[in-house]
Scaffold this motif. Structure first.
Motif, PDB file in Angstrom:
ATOM      1  N   TYR A 144       0.866  -1.194   0.000  1.00 51.27           N
ATOM      2  CA  TYR A 144       0.000   0.000   0.000  1.00 51.27           C
ATOM      3  C   TYR A 144       0.895   1.234   0.000  1.00 51.27           C
ATOM      4  O   TYR A 144       2.110   1.137   0.201  1.00 51.27           O
ATOM      5  CB  TYR A 144      -0.934   0.003   1.216  1.00 51.27           C
ATOM      6  N   PHE A 200      -8.699   0.569  -0.384  1.00 51.14           N
ATOM      7  CA  PHE A 200      -7.930  -0.674  -0.437  1.00 51.14           C
ATOM      8  C   PHE A 200      -8.677  -1.758  -1.214  1.00 51.14           C
ATOM      9  O   PHE A 200      -8.503  -2.952  -0.944  1.00 51.14           O
ATOM     10  CB  PHE A 200      -7.626  -1.150   0.995  1.00 51.14           C
ATOM     11  N   LEU A 222      -9.336   0.587   5.914  1.00 56.76           N
ATOM     12  CA  LEU A 222      -9.114  -0.805   5.513  1.00 56.76           C
ATOM     13  C   LEU A 222     -10.072  -1.730   6.256  1.00 56.76           C
ATOM     14  O   LEU A 222     -10.675  -2.633   5.669  1.00 56.76           O
ATOM     15  CB  LEU A 222      -7.656  -1.182   5.814  1.00 56.76           C
TER      16      LEU A 222
END
Lengths: 295, 426
Positions: free
Chosen positions: B246, B254, B283
């Motif tokens: 990431y 995400f 996330l």
């Protein structure tokens, strides 16, 4: 195949936000030849407004319209305070001015608010999903794509069917000729900034809904994405800006998903390599704009 | 022509405003602590020997700044702070420097340290290595007996290049393993990343987790912590089933990673990362929407530093993170925060960092007291030998280390929106 379909929808959702940002940058570039690196500050200011409104106990139903209003107001204020004085100046002067605005806005928030992250709640629905066959789709992506499509349609209608739109297009084609034909430069430039503020405001709503936080430099990433998308599409081309935004979003999601684990960290690097390759073969971007030189 | 002149002026004005003045101080930075008038006689080893053996922290915290004893008149103990008030380090350096100047005021209010006032000079390094070097030089010319440096190696190294090991430097909020070096008179006041990632992995194993997911990005903090976590977790019998990449500080969507994890995760794994709070909460929302609801989220001190406790309760609840201290009600950090708020009418933004920076100053003073000297080289040697120092963030020492203090890693879990101490990992 299922994952690819999901990636495409995710990419279009992300790309739609980039498209809105790029379109705002393209509108200003078309009229002023200004590559506006201060465009991201509309997101920064909107972020703090979202934080303060949320802290006052209000929900996203209030935050969303307020963000658009504040974004428009900020765009107009920046034009009045900074860009008004460099109209007609060399492109480099305007570019430096936009950097100056960017740094000043950032410094103001550093000095008078905080260097720390300011959090606010994300709406709960943004991560809701629904299934279409084997494909799981985020409601947020669908909403972003739909709202972006509506916004682009409305923008196209304004540009094609109103006197303001005609003036704006004429100014983008040849500003001085447009002025000689009676187009009021003040009005068209302010209108362009207001329009870019609306587009940035709508992009800001979605950006901030995902982020749930803001900082003094919150505008840098959206600004970079918007500028990149506008460059990919061809600076000054409104259709190109939208196309560039969507392609950038798709490229980011697809590469992150498709690159082998060991090199997934190179996603952004690969995106830039692809952009560099594009400029080798099409230096003016995907859609080349022919424009009379400004005098 | 007039327009061009105006344009030029506007650009110059904007750039000037953006860059700020060349002064080494900014309006937003805490004012330097005003030391009471110094005596003319220079401090000597003999006079240091007459001083106290330690700073009475509890007495200082109880001080009433409106009713101080007579101002201390000895030669000042000079503390230099090279701080970054920008976005990169401001989250730590701003509350940290505010805490140090306030604590110095409190110490001076009870008569200073053995009759010597504590004088603090704060320089803003403006997130720039060159300015950092200049600011450090200014602090040396100020006569600092020791320095407190900024959190990250990018700015910590320029400080060390200027000091050349001639004066002790404390990095209050850095977990960067490359900074500490007793030979260079460089000390961390926190544990380092190796220790906090190891503690997290050991704790996860102890909780019975056998499967883990990591999120990483190549580089020191965001990549190094997951790397160490993986090493320790797998050495302890666990398996890291996926390491997802990431972009730190930037990613909040995400989708690509979540789609991949949906195919391989059971939903009861431990997910370890050095993400910032707003990233891990985003996330989590996306993973839970995919039905992965029982994951244990485990992170570094970045969780707390970037406002995990200010995230929506449903997003932060149950998250676990390593950190530097537990600010229990009525404890020293809590009292320092109360004292600051009472005096300045506003809260310090971080209790943990306030404690770490306060400890940095106290460790430097302890080195002076132990060595009985104002000579920075002797102070550094004494600091390197400190054992059992009890400050704001727990007991610590440097004896037998290379500048990374021997102190426990606090592991906290968010319960009911409040950080709760889960373990002090030795």
């Amino acid at each position: 195949m299922t994952e690819l379909a999901q990636n495409v929808i995710d990419g279009l959702g992300r790309g739609s936000i980039y498209a809105l940002l790029a379109l705002g940058i393209a509108v200003i570039f078309g009229v002023m030849h200004l590559l506006n690196f201060a465009h991201g500050e509309l997101i920064t200011v909107s972020g703090y407004v979202a934080y303060w409104v949320f802290s006052a106990g209000l929900s996203w139903y209030w935050i969303a319209p307020l963000v658009v209003l504040v974004s428009v107001g900020t765009a107009l204020a920046i034009e009045q305070v900074a860009f008004r004085w460099v109209r007609g100046a060399a492109d480099f002067t305007m570019l430096l001015t936009s950097f100056g605005v960017h740094f000043v806005v950032q410094a103001v928030f550093f000095m008078y608010v905080s260097a720390s992250v300011r959090n606010f709640d994300r709406p709960r629905w943004i991560t809701n999903t629904f299934d279409v066959g084997p494909v799981t789709i985020e409601v947020f992506d669908v909403v972003v794509i739909a709202v972006t499509a509506l916004t682009l349609a409305a923008t196209a209608a304004v540009l094609q069917r109103t006197m303001f739109g005609l003036s704006l297009r004429a100014a983008a084609e040849d500003f001085d000729a447009a002025r000689l034909m009676g187009v009021k430069s003040d009005r068209v430039i302010r209108g362009a900034f207001a329009l870019s503020g609306v587009l940035a405001g709508i992009a800001a709503i979605f950006w901030l809904m995902r982020a749930g936080q803001t900082t003094p430099s919150a505008g840098i990433t959206p600004m970079l994405k918007g500028v990149l998308a506008a460059l990919i599409g061809g600076l000054g081309s409104l259709r190109g800006a939208v196309l560039g935004g969507l392609l950038l979003g798709l490229a980011e999601v697809l590469l992150r998903s498709r690159l082998p684990d060991g090199i997934a960290g190179l996603t952004d690097g690969v995106v830039f390599v692809l952009i560099a390759l594009l400029f080798i073969f099409r230096p003016g971007g995907l859609i080349t704009v022919s424009r009379a030189e400004r005098v | 022509m007039k327009r061009r002149i105006l344009a030029l002026l506007a650009v110059v004005a904007l750039l000037g405003a953006a860059c700020g003045s060349d002064d080494d101080t900014t309006e937003s930075e805490p004012a330097a602590t005003e030391a009471p008038a110094a005596t003319e006689a220079p401090a000597t080893t003999e006079s240091m020997a007459e001083m106290a053996t330690h700073v009475d922290i509890d007495a200082a915290l109880a001080a009433d700044l409106d009713n101080c004893v007579d101002a201390p008149s000895g030669d000042p103990i000079r503390v230099g702070m090279a701080m970054d008030f920008g976005e990169v380090s401001g989250f730590a350096d701003i509350p940290g420097s505010q805490a140090v100047t306030h604590l110095a005021d409190l110490i001076n209010c009870i008569g200073g340290v053995g009759g010597r006032p504590v004088e603090v000079s704060v320089q803003d390094i403006q997130g720039d290595p060159e300015v950092t070097a200049r600011a450090t030089q200014d602090l040396l010319e100020f006569g600092a007996h020791f320095l407190i440096g900024p959190p990250f190696a990018d700015f910590g190294q320029p400080v060390l290049q200027v000091t050349e090991g001639n004066i002790p430097v404390f990095f209050a909020a850095s977990t960067e393993p490359s900074l500490p070096d007793v030979g260079a008179n460089s000390f961390l006041v926190t544990f380092d990343d190796t220790r906090q990632a190891s503690a997290a992995a050991e704790w996860a194993l102890e909780q019975g987790h056998t499967r883990a997911i990591t999120f990483s990005s190549p580089g020191p903090y965001f990549g190094y912590n997951p790397e160490i976590f993986t090493e320790v977790f797998e050495a302890g019998g666990g398996e890291v089933i996926s390491d997802q990449n990431y972009v730190p500080i930037e990613d909040v969507d995400f989708s690509a990673q979540v789609n991949e994890l949906a195919g391989i995760a059971q939903g009861d794994e431990v997910l370890y990362s050095a993400m910032l709070a707003f990233q891990v909460t985003a996330l989590r929302s996306q993973l839970e929407a995919q039905g992965l609801a029982e994951i244990t989220y485990l992170g570094t001190d970045a969780f707390e530093a970037t406002g995990l406790l200010f995230a929506a309760p449903e997003e932060s609840e149950g998250m676990v993170h390593t950190t530097h201290a537990f600010a229990e009600p009525g404890g020293r950090i809590d009292l320092l925060l109360q004292s600051y708020a009472g005096r300045h009418g506003e809260q310090l933004e971080s209790g943990t960092f306030a404690g770490l920076y306060a400890d940095s100053m106290l460790l430097g003073i302890q080195g002076m007291l132990d060595s009985g000297s104002d000579d920075p080289a002797e102070i550094g040697a004494a600091v390197a030998a400190i054992e059992g120092f009890a400050g704001f963030t727990g007991e610590m020492g440097y004896a037998g280390t290379n500048g990374i203090p021997d102190k426990p890693v606090s592991i906290h879990r968010v319960v009911g929106g409040v950080d709760t101490l889960v373990a002090n990992w030795e």
